[in-house]
Write an enzyme that holds these catalytic residues in place. Structure first.
Site, PDB file in Angstrom:
ATOM      1  N   ARG A  13       2.487 -63.289  20.607  1.00 55.92           N
ATOM      2  CA  ARG A  13       3.673 -64.111  20.044  1.00 55.92           C
ATOM      3  C   ARG A  13       4.810 -62.974  19.659  1.00 55.92           C
ATOM      4  NH1 ARG A  13       7.220 -64.519  15.734  1.00 55.92           N
ATOM      5  NH2 ARG A  13       5.360 -63.701  14.487  1.00 55.92           N
ATOM      6  N   ASP A  14       4.439 -62.316  18.469  1.00 54.64           N
ATOM      7  CA  ASP A  14       5.300 -61.386  17.853  1.00 54.64           C
ATOM      8  C   ASP A  14       5.663 -60.269  18.855  1.00 54.64           C
ATOM      9  OD1 ASP A  14       6.938 -60.517  15.919  1.00 54.64           O
ATOM     10  OD2 ASP A  14       5.545 -59.760  14.630  1.00 54.64           O
ATOM     11  N   HIS A 206       1.586 -56.600   7.291  1.00 55.22           N
ATOM     12  CA  HIS A 206       2.305 -56.766   8.581  1.00 55.22           C
ATOM     13  C   HIS A 206       3.388 -55.695   8.703  1.00 55.22           C
ATOM     14  CE1 HIS A 206       3.885 -59.430  12.368  1.00 55.22           C
ATOM     15  NE2 HIS A 206       4.910 -58.547  11.936  1.00 55.22           N
ATOM     16  N   HIS A 208       5.787 -53.016  10.956  1.00 57.51           N
ATOM     17  CA  HIS A 208       6.482 -52.549  12.162  1.00 57.51           C
ATOM     18  C   HIS A 208       6.615 -50.805  11.687  1.00 57.51           C
ATOM     19  CE1 HIS A 208       7.999 -56.191  14.233  1.00 57.51           C
ATOM     20  NE2 HIS A 208       7.264 -56.761  13.139  1.00 57.51           N
ATOM     21  N   CYS A 239      12.210 -57.393  16.397  1.00 55.89           N
ATOM     22  CA  CYS A 239      12.619 -58.755  15.884  1.00 55.89           C
ATOM     23  C   CYS A 239      14.123 -58.995  16.337  1.00 55.89           C
ATOM     24  CB  CYS A 239      12.606 -58.656  14.286  1.00 55.89           C
ATOM     25  SG  CYS A 239      13.408 -60.033  13.545  1.00 55.89           S
ATOM     26  N   ASN A 248       5.513 -53.773  16.232  1.00 57.38           N
ATOM     27  CA  ASN A 248       4.612 -53.754  15.430  1.00 57.38           C
ATOM     28  C   ASN A 248       3.758 -52.468  15.437  1.00 57.38           C
ATOM     29  OD1 ASN A 248       4.518 -56.996  14.086  1.00 57.38           O
ATOM     30  ND2 ASN A 248       5.018 -56.953  16.416  1.00 57.38           N
TER      31      ASN A 248
END
Length: 300
Positions: A13-14, A206, A208, A239, A248
């Site tokens: 997903r991300d 979380h 990056h 993003c 990430n």
């Protein structure tokens, strides 16, 4: 017995949402399945947002229908509103993820409303998730810095965390969306969030890796008691609303770190290195994971 750290794999997903070229549904399904088989307890598999805004995630229903579900694995889906929640429910998501920001400017740019308005929008989603017996996770974007406002006040992060807790979130992600945070700052923010909920079981880091600080930030978070971290195989991600933000932190690098720290993740590092090389090949570029590249070279 070594201490357990939960790694949430977010690449499907991300990691993929920012890819310009559409990734075939079959590749996404294989990615989820390979990650599940590697032992991840939680895989962020899909996003039920408007395809107008994130076209890469338009096939979430098809992905969720085709994956091979590993018993005990949590398959998560991003759900910004009731329409998204209903799609996630129909797709049999085990966990739905709502997402707000600790920065007013980012909230306006990312979801076109204030922080307070975004939380209000999530109230029916949270209530529906609880009624359906589905896990609810709340992600706080820009917890350490914002591309429009600069450094995020610690109090703003705690405020959003408390709002998410009132909605009934089982887990809260403290997300460094643009990768600007440093270790001392991470400790300040996590300790403050730890005043309102349990860091060891309810809070995830979380991070990056835009400025190369993600692994240091994970160690800093671990030092104050955080035991859940998100990562993305091969360092995929970014993003769409944060210019210059890179991927990430790479899962291979996190797993290598955890092994060195004597932590148990239950995830097969060698399998993840292979997955990182495989998906990078599909995307036509080298893996962003230093550990992944080094371990691959070592194997010859």
């Amino acid at each position: 017995m070594s201490e357990y750290v939960k790694i949430v794999e977010v690449a499907p997903r991300d990691g993929l949402q920012n890819e310009k070229q559409f990734v075939d549904t079959a590749v996404k399904v294989q990615l989820v399945d390979r990650l599940s088989a590697a032992g991840f307890p939680n895989v962020e598999a899909a996003s039920f947002v408007s395809p107008k805004w994130v076209p890469q995630m338009a096939d979430g229903t098809e992905v969720m229908a085709a994956i091979t579900r590993r018993p005990g694995t949590i398959y998560s889906a991003l759900t910004p509103n009731m329409h998204g929640f209903e799609a996630a429910l129909a797709a049999r998501a085990d966990e739905v993820v709502i997402f707000g920001a600790a920065s007013e400017a980012f909230s306006q740019r990312n979801i076109n409303c204030s922080i307070a308005e975004s939380i209000a929008r999530f109230e029916p989603v949270a209530a529906a998730a609880k009624a359906a017996g589905i896990r609810l996770r709340g992600s706080i974007s820009c917890s350490l810095g914002c591309p429009y406002q600069g450094e995020t006040p610690v109090s703003a992060v705690v405020d959003v965390a408390e709002r998410f807790l009132r909605l009934g979130c089982d887990e809260i992600d403290v997300a460094d969306t643009i990768g600007v945070g440093t270790a001392a700052q991470v400790k300040r923010v996590m300790l403050a969030v730890g005043q309102v909920t349990d860091l060891g079981t309810r809070v995830a880091g979380h991070f990056h890796d835009t400025y190369g600080q993600a692994l240091a930030n994970i160690v800093a978070a671990m030092d104050v008691g955080v035991r859940i971290f998100h990562s993305s195989v091969a360092g995929l991600g970014g993003c769409p609303y944060a210019k210059g933000a890179t991927g990430n932190v790479a899962t291979e690098d996190v797993l290598y770190l955890m092994r060195g720290q004597g932590m148990d993740t239950g995830v097969d590092l060698d399998a993840v290195v292979e997955i990182g090389q495989w998906i990078s090949g599909h995307l036509g570029r080298p893996s962003a994971s230093r550990s992944g590249r080094a371990l691959t070279a070592k194997r010859g």
